[in-house]
Motif scaffolding. Sequence first.
Motif, short mmCIF file in Angstrom:
data_model
loop_
_atom_site.label_atom_id
_atom_site.label_comp_id
_atom_site.label_asym_id
_atom_site.label_seq_id
_atom_site.Cartn_x
_atom_site.Cartn_y
_atom_site.Cartn_z
N SER A 1 6.71 14.54 -13.12
CA SER A 1 6.39 13.81 -14.35
C SER A 1 5.39 12.70 -14.06
CB SER A 1 7.65 13.22 -14.94
OG SER A 1 8.21 12.28 -14.06
N LYS A 2 4.72 12.31 -15.10
CA LYS A 2 3.67 11.31 -14.98
C LYS A 2 3.57 10.60 -16.32
CE LYS A 2 0.85 10.39 -11.66
NZ LYS A 2 1.19 10.53 -10.25
N THR B 1 2.24 12.89 -4.38
CA THR B 1 3.40 12.46 -5.15
C THR B 1 4.46 11.89 -4.21
OG1 THR B 1 3.28 14.82 -5.61
CG2 THR B 1 3.98 13.38 -7.40
N ILE B 2 5.29 11.07 -4.79
CA ILE B 2 6.32 10.48 -3.95
C ILE B 2 7.32 11.53 -3.50
CG2 ILE B 2 6.28 8.17 -4.88
CD1 ILE B 2 8.70 9.07 -6.62
N GLU B 3 8.07 11.17 -2.50
CA GLU B 3 9.21 11.99 -2.12
C GLU B 3 8.81 13.34 -1.56
OE1 GLU B 3 12.94 12.18 -2.19
OE2 GLU B 3 12.00 10.39 -1.43
N GLU C 1 -3.09 15.10 -11.41
CA GLU C 1 -2.59 14.10 -10.49
C GLU C 1 -1.15 14.41 -10.07
OE1 GLU C 1 -2.15 9.35 -10.57
OE2 GLU C 1 -3.74 10.19 -11.84
#
Lengths: 348, 348
Positions: free
Chosen positions: B164-165, B231-233, B225
């Motif tokens: 998600s963003k 992205t995190i994680e 993006e």
Amino acid sequence: MAQGIMDERKRRILKVITDDYIASAEPVGSRTIARKYDLGLSPATIRNEMADLEEEGYLEQPHTSAGRIPSHRGYRYYVNELMERRRLQPEEIERIVKGMSARKRAIDHLIHQAARVLAQFTHYPSLILAPDKQHAVIKHVRLVRLGERSVLLLFVTNTGQVESKVIDCYPDLNDFDLDNLSGLLNMRLCNRPVVEIKTTMEKELGPELRCPPELFRRTLEALLEAVRNDTIEQVITDGTAQILDQPEFAERERFRPLLDLFEEEQALYRLLTENAGPGKVRVTIGEENKEEAVRNCSVVTATYEAGPRAVGIIGVLGPTRMDYAKVLATVEFMASHLSRLLGELTGN
Amino acid sequence: MAQGIMDERKRRILKVITDDYIASAEPVGSRTIARKYDLGLSPATIRNEMADLEEEGYLEQPHTSAGRIPSHRGYRYYVNELMERRRLQPEEIERIVKGMSARKRAIDHLIHQAARVLAQFTHYPSLILAPDKQHAVIKHVRLVRLGERSVLLLFVTNTGQVESKVIDCYPDLNDFDLDNLSGLLNMRLCNRPVVEIKTTMEKELGPELRCPPELFRRTLEALLEAVRNDTIEQVITDGTAQILDQPEFAERERFRPLLDLFEEEQALYRLLTENAGPGKVRVTIGEENKEEAVRNCSVVTATYEAGPRAVGIIGVLGPTRMDYAKVLATVEFMASHLSRLLGELTGN
DNA sequence: CATTAGCACTCTCAATATGAGAGTGCTAAC
DNA sequence: GTTAGCACTCTCATATTGAGAGTGCTAATG
């Protein structure tokens, strides 16, 4: 532990000792104080006062003939009465705000970023508890078919958090039933707080439902489980290795329990929630902590808001000999800044 | 470094030395070998052979008059030629399978769990790279309004990953346009691989679109993006503190770089991707690593599958003096087990 | 009577010495 | 080719020592 008659001079001495010890990490002696701080007293006088302060429980001695260090009680008194509270300087604030970057981001990103900035700025490990989901408002619910036997349940809250759970289902579940339920769920649950899921589903949704009860049961279960507090990634930490820079944790036996603690999410959760309370920033010093591993540490926490009733907690963990003035100011600012950013996000 | 003529006796001696050093972490001397292992040779003979092995670069001496330890070259030879490959025992397999629990879970849960089990089982830190999203197939796309000025873009892949963003948008965006775009996106992107997003959106979607181009542009941007690798994680770790149990990392200067490394996701990413390759399990020993901080460590990696073309990497990091036989068997098994679980999840 | 100088005493810490133990390399004998 | 013997080296744990810092107590001082 006689109750102390804290005259002004004693207070000054206690303050100076604590300040010095916080800065140097070395037990501080009467001579040092007399030389370094201009109290107009000879070492001998200071010694006498120090002996009193020790008897009253504000100071302790690592061993005969070392200087004194503040006891937990001493720190508490220091934090409550002696310490000069300060605000962050404009340039410090700028550093933090910049570190949080202007870009609008999902809440998870924001939290990770906040953890990082907090740790880098204070030089202590940071902990952040994601906002309490119980009062967040659901914005979207959906069942997505992944494979023949599995369906993903996902929902989005107004805080931008996305939760998901896999539901294991029987193979002959048809897409029609699934979409049906999915749409219905979305319609009924949207704009309701998470905490009402159960009643809503049972009272309103149950009756008018056409889909197989088995699917319904499992979906409800999954929803409730996704909402429960044991989801992954609840407590975010950063800078855990920084604790090693503190001289009090130089030896293995000292830091090992802490590093283990950082890998146990349950414990971190307790640490944050036990100490925190609503309102302003809080400090828990040394033995005041319930968690064994953190008995020679202090925790500074503050709550932040992510919507009307959704709150989370940010915190910093350091040795009892922590730079309280700086950490308090930073945690306080960060909490309010984070609240602001999240407010923008959810449009309140 | 003369090229060694490795006769059988030398091989036996090198193997025995490596085995012993792996078990004991102490340099091993000729006397010990002669006593402990039944080679039918006197210490003096073994000393001669050891001198040869050292000259050929398979062994080294921490200092005159300590025993020998394997060099990186020695470990490499050991892993490739000498080591007894083994499979996990049934009871070991059971432990792992049980640790992964029968319950069907979202991919993120599975990965976290795998990291934990891997670390606990091997007693070394574990690293897992989440599956490459590039070839995952999109199963659901949605734009959800969060507040007045922000919209959440989310999509789900067949591997159960949810990305998600947040999109920052102008205030007068109406819900009609939003839903319109949302529905269209979902229709067009569903069942397509992530990697095709850009072309699909530009070629097919752009023309027939009715919504404001500004919103479209931002959505596309956000999608791309969200898909990008930062992205995190992305890299999950567990058991990082376990590295401290290894005697070679007893001193601060030894383990500090490692702990720092574990907080730098980029570096972990490189570590996993540089070494791994498709196919079976891989070992990178000591100086073979590019990353400075792990020059006295070994990394064992294997790829796992989460769908037709979506692969991830699991790995274990330990000292060069690592129990290669056990770790190799474990990593290999875990990779295949994880692939199986993810296969069930996506229904293939 | 509060303050301070003086002094003996204690405790830590770093530097140094000491000796046991383990292991090697070399040579000469088998 | 293999091995016994021996002198030599290096580490590590332990004990010793002395400097430094700090204290508590006592007696002198303003």
